[in-house]
Design an enzyme around this catalytic site. Structure first.
Site, PDB file in Angstrom:
ATOM      1  N   GLY A  11       0.926  -1.077   0.129  1.00  0.00           N
ATOM      2  CA  GLY A  11      -0.180  -0.109   0.053  1.00  0.00           C
ATOM      3  C   GLY A  11       0.862   1.439  -0.005  1.00  0.00           C
ATOM      4  O   GLY A  11       0.306   2.539   0.181  1.00  0.00           O
ATOM      5  N   SER A  12       1.892   1.257  -0.525  1.00  0.00           N
ATOM      6  CA  SER A  12       2.703   2.405  -0.626  1.00  0.00           C
ATOM      7  C   SER A  12       2.094   3.487  -1.732  1.00  0.00           C
ATOM      8  O   SER A  12       2.339   4.862  -1.284  1.00  0.00           O
ATOM      9  CB  SER A  12       4.150   2.326  -0.784  1.00  0.00           C
ATOM     10  OG  SER A  12       4.433   1.910  -2.301  1.00  0.00           O
ATOM     11  N   LEU A  91      -7.235  -9.639 -11.900  1.00  0.00           N
ATOM     12  CA  LEU A  91      -7.894  -8.984 -12.972  1.00  0.00           C
ATOM     13  C   LEU A  91      -9.311  -8.593 -12.986  1.00  0.00           C
ATOM     14  O   LEU A  91      -9.799  -9.491 -12.335  1.00  0.00           O
ATOM     15  CB  LEU A  91      -7.684 -10.047 -13.993  1.00  0.00           C
ATOM     16  CG  LEU A  91      -6.479  -9.868 -15.165  1.00  0.00           C
ATOM     17  CD1 LEU A  91      -6.732 -11.128 -16.130  1.00  0.00           C
ATOM     18  CD2 LEU A  91      -6.280  -8.574 -15.587  1.00  0.00           C
ATOM     19  N   ASN A 106      -4.525   1.943 -13.458  1.00  0.00           N
ATOM     20  CA  ASN A 106      -3.649   1.018 -12.843  1.00  0.00           C
ATOM     21  C   ASN A 106      -2.187   1.770 -12.929  1.00  0.00           C
ATOM     22  O   ASN A 106      -1.894   2.439 -13.901  1.00  0.00           O
ATOM     23  CB  ASN A 106      -3.593  -0.225 -13.604  1.00  0.00           C
ATOM     24  CG  ASN A 106      -2.674  -1.465 -12.752  1.00  0.00           C
ATOM     25  OD1 ASN A 106      -2.728  -1.655 -11.737  1.00  0.00           O
ATOM     26  ND2 ASN A 106      -1.915  -2.097 -13.710  1.00  0.00           N
ATOM     27  N   HIS A 108       1.801   0.196 -12.859  1.00  0.00           N
ATOM     28  CA  HIS A 108       2.501  -0.784 -13.464  1.00  0.00           C
ATOM     29  C   HIS A 108       3.930  -0.572 -13.256  1.00  0.00           C
ATOM     30  O   HIS A 108       4.261   0.208 -13.915  1.00  0.00           O
ATOM     31  CB  HIS A 108       2.130  -1.365 -14.795  1.00  0.00           C
ATOM     32  CG  HIS A 108       2.672  -2.799 -15.088  1.00  0.00           C
ATOM     33  ND1 HIS A 108       2.159  -3.939 -14.664  1.00  0.00           N
ATOM     34  CD2 HIS A 108       3.825  -3.259 -16.177  1.00  0.00           C
ATOM     35  CE1 HIS A 108       2.689  -4.676 -14.965  1.00  0.00           C
ATOM     36  NE2 HIS A 108       3.877  -4.357 -15.863  1.00  0.00           N
TER      37      HIS A 108
HETATM   38  C1  GRF Z   1       3.652  -1.457  -7.332  1.00  0.00           C
HETATM   39  O1  GRF Z   1       4.947  -1.667  -7.753  1.00  0.00           O
HETATM   40  C2  GRF Z   1       2.662  -1.312  -8.560  1.00  0.00           C
HETATM   41  O2  GRF Z   1       3.417  -0.633  -9.424  1.00  0.00           O
HETATM   42  C3  GRF Z   1       2.182  -2.740  -8.974  1.00  0.00           C
HETATM   43  O3  GRF Z   1       2.175  -3.397  -7.404  1.00  0.00           O
HETATM   44  C4  GRF Z   1       2.871  -2.522  -6.533  1.00  0.00           C
HETATM   45  C5  GRF Z   1       2.272  -2.197  -5.551  1.00  0.00           C
HETATM   46  O4  GRF Z   1       3.074  -1.512  -4.435  1.00  0.00           O
HETATM   47  N1  GRF Z   1       1.086  -2.948  -9.470  1.00  0.00           N
HETATM   48  P1  GRF Z   1       2.510  -0.808  -3.127  1.00  0.00           P
HETATM   49  O5  GRF Z   1       1.775  -2.194  -2.359  1.00  0.00           O
HETATM   50  O6  GRF Z   1       1.776   0.277  -3.623  1.00  0.00           O
HETATM   51  O7  GRF Z   1       3.563  -0.238  -2.257  1.00  0.00           O
END
Ligand code: GRF
Length: 203
Positions: A11-12, A91, A106, A108
Site C-alpha cells: 500500500g505505498s 484482474l 492502474n 505498473h
Molecule cells: C507497485 O509496484 C505497482 O506498480 C504494482 O504493485 C506494486 C504495489 O506496491 N502494480 P504498493 O503496495 O503500492 O507498495
C-alpha cells in the site's frame, strides 16, 4: 472528484494517494477495497479513516459476482467516479469495467507493453534490461493493455536485485499516480479521437 483505491499489498501507492491526493483540489478518497484481509494497505486505509471493505474470492460464486458486488459498493454506496488499482493483484472483469467506463486506472512497474503481468521487475532483470520504469494506464479487459497515460523510465544498468530496482521505481509510481488522479479530476486527460490508444494530457 470522488475516487476509490483497490490494493492487495503493502500500500505505498495508496499511502501516496492518501497523503497527496485525498483532500487536495477537491478530490476525495471515498472508499478502499481489497481481496486480501491481511493486506497492510487495508490497515493504512483504516488508519486514514477511509471506508473499507474486503471482497475475498471465497465469498463469491466467481470473479464476476465478486466484481459486481464491489462495483455496487463503490458506485452506489460511495458514488465513486474513478477507481485506482494500486497493486491490486486480481484482474478486474468486464462487468466491473462496464460500471466505470474509461474510469479505471492502474500503476505498473514496467514500461508497457514490455513486461505485462506479475513479477515483472524480476523478469526484466532476468532479461538483462538496462532501463526500467513505470506506467500508469487506463484498464481495459486485457492484461496491462489499456491506453497509456504516463510513463517514466530510469536507467539502472548495474541493478542486480528486484528490491533495488523497486526502491527506485516506487517514488516514480507515487508521483505518476498522484499526478494522474489530479489531471483526470481536472478533465485534462482524454483519448485522441484519431487514435483512441493515444492519451492526451492537456495541462
Ligand atoms: C507497485 O509496484 C505497482 O506498480 C504494482 O504493485 C506494486 C504495489 O506496491 N502494480 P504498493 O503496495 O503500492 O507498495
Amino acid at each position: 472528484m470522488r475516487f476509490a483505491v483497490l490494493a492487495s499489498g503493502a500500500g505505498s501507492n495508496l499511502q501516496a494517494l492518501i497523503d497527496r491526493a485525498h483532500g487536495h483540489h477537491g478530490n476525495e478518497l471515498v472508499a478502499f477495497a481489497t481481496d486480501k484481509p491481511q493486506a497492510p494497505a487495508l490497515q493504512r486505509a483504516q488508519a486514514a479513516g477511509i471506508p473499507t471493505k474486503v471482497f475475498p474470492a471465497s465469498q463469491y460464486a466467481g470473479r464476476e459476482a465478486r466484481d459486481i458486488a464491489m462495483a455496487n459498493w463503490l458506485g452506489d454506496a460511495h458514488r465513486t467516479e474513478l477507481v485506482v488499482l494500486a497493486g491490486y493483484t486480481q484482474l478486474v472483469t468486464p462487468a466491473f469495467l462496464e460500471a466505470f467506463p474509461q474510469r479505471v486506472i492502474n500503476v505498473h512497474p514496467a514500461l508497457l507493453p514490455a513486461f505485462p503481468g506479475m513479477g515483472v521487475v524480476q523478469k526484466a532483470l532476468d532479461h538483462g534490461v538496462k532501463v526500467f520504469g513505470v506506467t500508469v494506464h487506463f484498464v481495459d479487459a486485457g492484461m496491462d493493455t489499456g491506453p497509456i497515460i504516463f510513463q517514466r523510465g530510469v536507467e539502472l544498468p548495474e541493478a542486480e536485485t528486484a528490491q533495488e530496482v523497486l526502491a527506485h521505481l516506487h517514488p516514480i509510481e507515487h508521483d505518476l499516480l498522484v499526478d494522474a488522479v489530479a489531471q483526470i479530476a481536472q478533465g485534462s486527460v482524454s483519448l485522441d479521437p484519431a487514435n483512441p490508444r493515444r492519451v492526451r494530457v492537456s495541462r
